[in-house]
Design a protein around this motif. Sequence first.
Motif, PDB file in Angstrom:
ATOM      1  N   ASN A   1     -51.990 105.164  32.406  1.00 13.38           N
ATOM      2  CA  ASN A   1     -52.267 106.767  31.881  1.00 13.38           C
ATOM      3  C   ASN A   1     -51.284 107.463  32.706  1.00 13.38           C
ATOM      4  O   ASN A   1     -51.547 108.452  33.959  1.00 13.38           O
TER       5      ASN A   1
ATOM      6  N   ASN B   1     -62.464 116.471  36.553  1.00  7.65           N
ATOM      7  CA  ASN B   1     -63.811 116.664  36.253  1.00  7.65           C
ATOM      8  C   ASN B   1     -64.468 115.439  35.837  1.00  7.65           C
ATOM      9  O   ASN B   1     -65.273 114.974  34.798  1.00  7.65           O
ATOM     10  N   GLY B   2     -64.295 114.199  36.760  1.00  8.95           N
ATOM     11  CA  GLY B   2     -64.944 112.940  36.631  1.00  8.95           C
ATOM     12  C   GLY B   2     -64.097 112.277  35.783  1.00  8.95           C
ATOM     13  O   GLY B   2     -64.737 110.819  36.020  1.00  8.95           O
ATOM     14  N   LYS B   3     -63.007 112.300  35.294  1.00  9.83           N
ATOM     15  CA  LYS B   3     -62.592 111.492  34.314  1.00  9.83           C
ATOM     16  C   LYS B   3     -61.088 110.909  35.050  1.00  9.83           C
ATOM     17  O   LYS B   3     -60.343 111.811  35.489  1.00  9.83           O
ATOM     18  N   ASN B   4     -60.737 109.604  35.328  1.00  3.41           N
ATOM     19  CA  ASN B   4     -59.876 109.067  35.737  1.00  3.41           C
ATOM     20  C   ASN B   4     -58.521 109.630  35.096  1.00  3.41           C
ATOM     21  O   ASN B   4     -58.415 109.271  33.907  1.00  3.41           O
ATOM     22  N   ILE B   5     -57.413 110.176  35.578  1.00  5.03           N
ATOM     23  CA  ILE B   5     -56.316 110.701  34.820  1.00  5.03           C
ATOM     24  C   ILE B   5     -54.974 110.292  35.403  1.00  5.03           C
ATOM     25  O   ILE B   5     -53.991 110.607  34.911  1.00  5.03           O
TER      26      ILE B   5
ATOM     27  N   SER C   1     -62.536 123.818  36.866  1.00  4.19           N
ATOM     28  CA  SER C   1     -62.262 122.298  37.048  1.00  4.19           C
ATOM     29  C   SER C   1     -62.253 121.916  38.427  1.00  4.19           C
ATOM     30  O   SER C   1     -61.777 122.485  39.383  1.00  4.19           O
TER      31      SER C   1
ATOM     32  N   LEU D   1     -59.174 111.798  39.741  1.00  2.00           N
ATOM     33  CA  LEU D   1     -59.959 112.385  38.658  1.00  2.00           C
ATOM     34  C   LEU D   1     -60.235 113.611  38.274  1.00  2.00           C
ATOM     35  O   LEU D   1     -60.400 114.523  39.203  1.00  2.00           O
TER      36      LEU D   1
END
Length: 258
Positions: free
Chosen positions: A241, A232-236, A90, A230
């Motif tokens: 969120n 793995n490229g996803k905003n967390i 990751s 992010l």
Amino acid sequence: MSEKNREAKRSARERLAEERERQKGRDKKRRALIVGAAVVGVLGLAAVVGLLAANSGDDKSDTAGPVSVPEGANGKDRLSLPLGKESAKSTLTIWEDFRCPACKQFEDGFRATINDLAAKGRLKVEYHLTTLIDGNMGGSGSLRAANAAACAQDAGKFPAYHDVLFKNQPPEPDDAYGKNSRLIELAEEVDGLVTDSFKKCVEDGEHDSWVAKSHKAFQDAKLRGTPAVLLNGKNIYGPQNPLTPQKLRQLVADADKG
């Protein structure tokens, strides 16, 4: 010779003299025109040469100096500073500004978890530095601190210095990090970081152009603000969120299984 003939001969001489005078006048005008055209041509050439020289100067002034990339920087255009093992499944991408209060809040809440996951080889972190607060509040602390952090990367001590800068972050309106002397003073908290080469790197703004390029990438990515986090490229991370250290561990675990 009759009076009539003498008068005719004199008139002819007068006409000839008058024609010669007129011809001299025409010759004089023609020479003046030639000289004038030559002068205009020279001046025109000089103007063209001047314009070319001016444009050449503008090109030089508009061209940024060479980008000095910190040692070990990676990712797209070598704009990220890494933490952790390359083999980790990751990748956590973090965009931060050393003057940003929300970034400090994130670091204070997640520093231990991120460092632990990175040390265990489960997470690779890519830090990207921005100068957002300089633009919003004025000053140069974001730029100066980012450059100093890049200098610490050259020395192989970015992670420790990164943490020191956030732990000692001044209030947002206070541009304390705009002073290189303060950045060097804080570097004393990292064993072996303060050397002549580090101090020169900080004072010279060795990586200023690299920091500017990193901030441009932040703008081009159209991220909403800092910190931007992010996995793995996803905003967390964000108000809509909520993220906790435990949730981050779970997300990494789920990614490992996948």
